[in-house]
Design an enzyme around this catalytic site. Structure first.
Site, PDB file in Angstrom:
ATOM      1  N   HIS A   1       7.563 -26.539   0.837  1.00 20.98           N
ATOM      2  CA  HIS A   1       7.091 -27.539  -0.132  1.00 20.98           C
ATOM      3  C   HIS A   1       6.123 -26.950  -1.298  1.00 20.98           C
ATOM      4  O   HIS A   1       5.239 -27.675  -1.439  1.00 20.98           O
ATOM      5  CB  HIS A   1       6.369 -28.437   0.901  1.00 20.98           C
ATOM      6  CG  HIS A   1       7.360 -29.013   1.798  1.00 20.98           C
ATOM      7  ND1 HIS A   1       8.038 -30.230   1.574  1.00 20.98           N
ATOM      8  CD2 HIS A   1       7.806 -28.646   2.960  1.00 20.98           C
ATOM      9  CE1 HIS A   1       8.512 -30.675   2.470  1.00 20.98           C
ATOM     10  NE2 HIS A   1       8.600 -29.684   3.607  1.00 20.98           N
TER      11      HIS A   1
ATOM     12  N   GLU B   1       0.692  -1.368  -0.260  1.00 20.03           N
ATOM     13  CA  GLU B   1      -0.041   0.021   0.054  1.00 20.03           C
ATOM     14  C   GLU B   1       0.849   1.156   0.164  1.00 20.03           C
ATOM     15  O   GLU B   1       0.471   2.341  -0.387  1.00 20.03           O
ATOM     16  CB  GLU B   1      -0.974   0.161   1.021  1.00 20.03           C
ATOM     17  CG  GLU B   1      -2.112   0.929   1.211  1.00 20.03           C
ATOM     18  CD  GLU B   1      -3.198   0.606   2.203  1.00 20.03           C
ATOM     19  OE1 GLU B   1      -4.209   0.383   1.871  1.00 20.03           O
ATOM     20  OE2 GLU B   1      -2.665   0.768   3.361  1.00 20.03           O
TER      21      GLU B   1
ATOM     22  N   LYS C   1     -13.600   2.400  -2.532  1.00 21.36           N
ATOM     23  CA  LYS C   1     -14.496   2.912  -1.334  1.00 21.36           C
ATOM     24  C   LYS C   1     -15.655   3.847  -1.638  1.00 21.36           C
ATOM     25  O   LYS C   1     -16.855   3.627  -1.403  1.00 21.36           O
ATOM     26  CB  LYS C   1     -13.581   3.690  -0.524  1.00 21.36           C
ATOM     27  CG  LYS C   1     -12.772   2.821   0.540  1.00 21.36           C
ATOM     28  CD  LYS C   1     -11.847   3.768   1.259  1.00 21.36           C
ATOM     29  CE  LYS C   1     -10.814   2.828   1.914  1.00 21.36           C
ATOM     30  NZ  LYS C   1     -10.046   3.717   2.871  1.00 21.36           N
TER      31      LYS C   1
END
Length: 398
Positions: free
Chosen positions: A274, A248, A390
């Site tokens: 893995h 961010e 937003k």
């Protein structure tokens, strides 16, 4: 002729340091290591509730969770819960583990209008009466959440306006819940202070952080993915915090309109040996890797001296301490990566599981983020890329 250099360029360390020093005057997180914590500790010691519930998202919870996850073994007998997602099934599951009649709700939102936080607050209010006896708010001094708190005589703690959310863990955002859990917040800040003092006196951390930042910036077009490979599940929370802080802060458009692309990835060893390790070793050379190890896990659990039918060839594991095993797994992976000679990597060793060392680690990453931001000439502290979503969400909900 007047010549103004308003385009992107990789500046000297001296210029970057001067800009960081200047930032201290208006970016508040730099000053947090030197704050007075007495009022926080005084409040914390009088909290009687057993369930401590942090209601917040992103910068309001990730840093606190990172430190909590790392230091759970040092906490008191209270239980710390995090309510951050609006996933209804997850929310119900988490709330079911809380004794609502013996809980302190810590509502955290810098702006005071975070959709997720207010939604959860509203829901909690249908389950238990939210008032001054069971709730505190941590927010900016003039936010809508502060207005709500004042209307109910709920105690508030202030988030300074000049401290951004993802840089706020060492403000009241993190210090209040961590102090309630019995952690030594002064030691936490001492770790931050050691890094800060060293950097701003141009000592050890100045050299370390400048060198790393400069390498990342000078090679960002080739190695644009930055992997943190933490060898302990205790650092899983730190990884999540790092991903937000790095992504961010640094995913921005710089001074000459170029999109910057430093992509954070957090891995946990040995689990991700893995899975993701294969991609690092034989995949495209577009990644740097930072390994983080814990030198002393402060635990003596040992693999028993036992021979199992069909598995005798693994008897060399007998009597090895698990803390030694995980560090040998880390060392083997580091050696394998270093042996390839074409994957940039470095190693951070945390001396022990305590407040001082996690403070050092997290504050050094905050500083590193700021330095890289200055090198690539962006605003490290805003997040315009998330604002459109937003606005659209608010319109859809209305």
């Amino acid at each position: 002729m007047k010549y103004n250099k308003n385009f992107y360029q990789i500046k000297s360390n001296k210029e970057i340091f001067e800009k960081i020093e200047k930032e201290k005057g208006y970016i508040g997180y730099y000053n947090l290591p030197y704050q007075d914590t007495s009022y926080i500790k005084e409040f914390a010691k009088n909290v009687t509730q057993k369930d401590i519930v942090v209601v917040g998202i992103g910068g309001s919870s990730l840093g606190t969770f990172a430190i909590h996850k790392f230091l759970q073994h040092k906490e008191n007998d209270k239980k710390l819960h995090f309510l951050e997602s609006t996933d209804p099934l997850d929310l119900q599951r988490r709330i079911s583990k809380i004794n609502l009649n013996d809980a302190l709700f810590i509502i955290i939102s810098k702006s005071g209008t975070t959709v997720e936080t207010v939604s959860i607050l509203k829901y909690l209010h249908t389950l238990v009466n939210i008032d001054s006896s069971n709730t505190i708010c941590i927010t900016e001094n003039d936010s809508k959440l502060k207005t709500f708190a004042k209307s109910r005589d709920i105690k508030t703690f202030e988030i300074p306006k000049d401290v951004g959310g993802r840089f706020s863990v060492f403000s009241t955002v993190g210090l209040v819940p961590l102090a309630i859990m019995g952690l030594d917040i002064d030691e936490l800040l001492s770790g931050c202070k050691e890094v800060s003092d060293s950097f701003f006196s141009q000592d050890e951390y100045y050299s370390l952080l400048m060198e790393k930042a400069r390498f990342l910036v000078e090679n960002k077009n080739r190695f644009n993915i930055n992997v943190v490979f933490s060898y302990s599940l205790l650092l899983e929370g730190f990884n999540k915090w790092y991903v937000q802080l790095w992504g961010e802060s640094l995913g921005k458009i710089n001074i000459n309109g170029t999109k910057q692309a430093l992509t954070p990835i957090g891995l946990v060893g040995p689990i991700d040996q893995h899975s993701f390790l294969q991609l690092i070793v034989e995949g495209k050379r577009d990644k740097t890797v930072t390994f983080i190890k814990i030198e002393d896990f402060q635990d003596e659990m040992t693999i028993p001296h036992l021979s199992l039918e069909g598995l005798e060839e693994l008897d060399y594991l007998n009597d090895i301490k698990f803390k030694d095993l995980i560090n040998k797994q880390a060392d083997a992976t580091i050696e394998a990566i270093e042996g390839l000679d074409d994957i940039p990597c470095d190693v951070i060793t945390i001396q022990s599981q305590d407040e001082f060392n996690i403070g050092k680690l997290m504050f050094s990453y905050e500083l590193l983020t700021s330095i890289v931001g200055k090198f690539v000439q962006i605003n490290t502290y805003d997040q315009p890329g998330v604002e459109t979503g937003k606005i659209i969400l608010k319109e859809k909900l209305k």
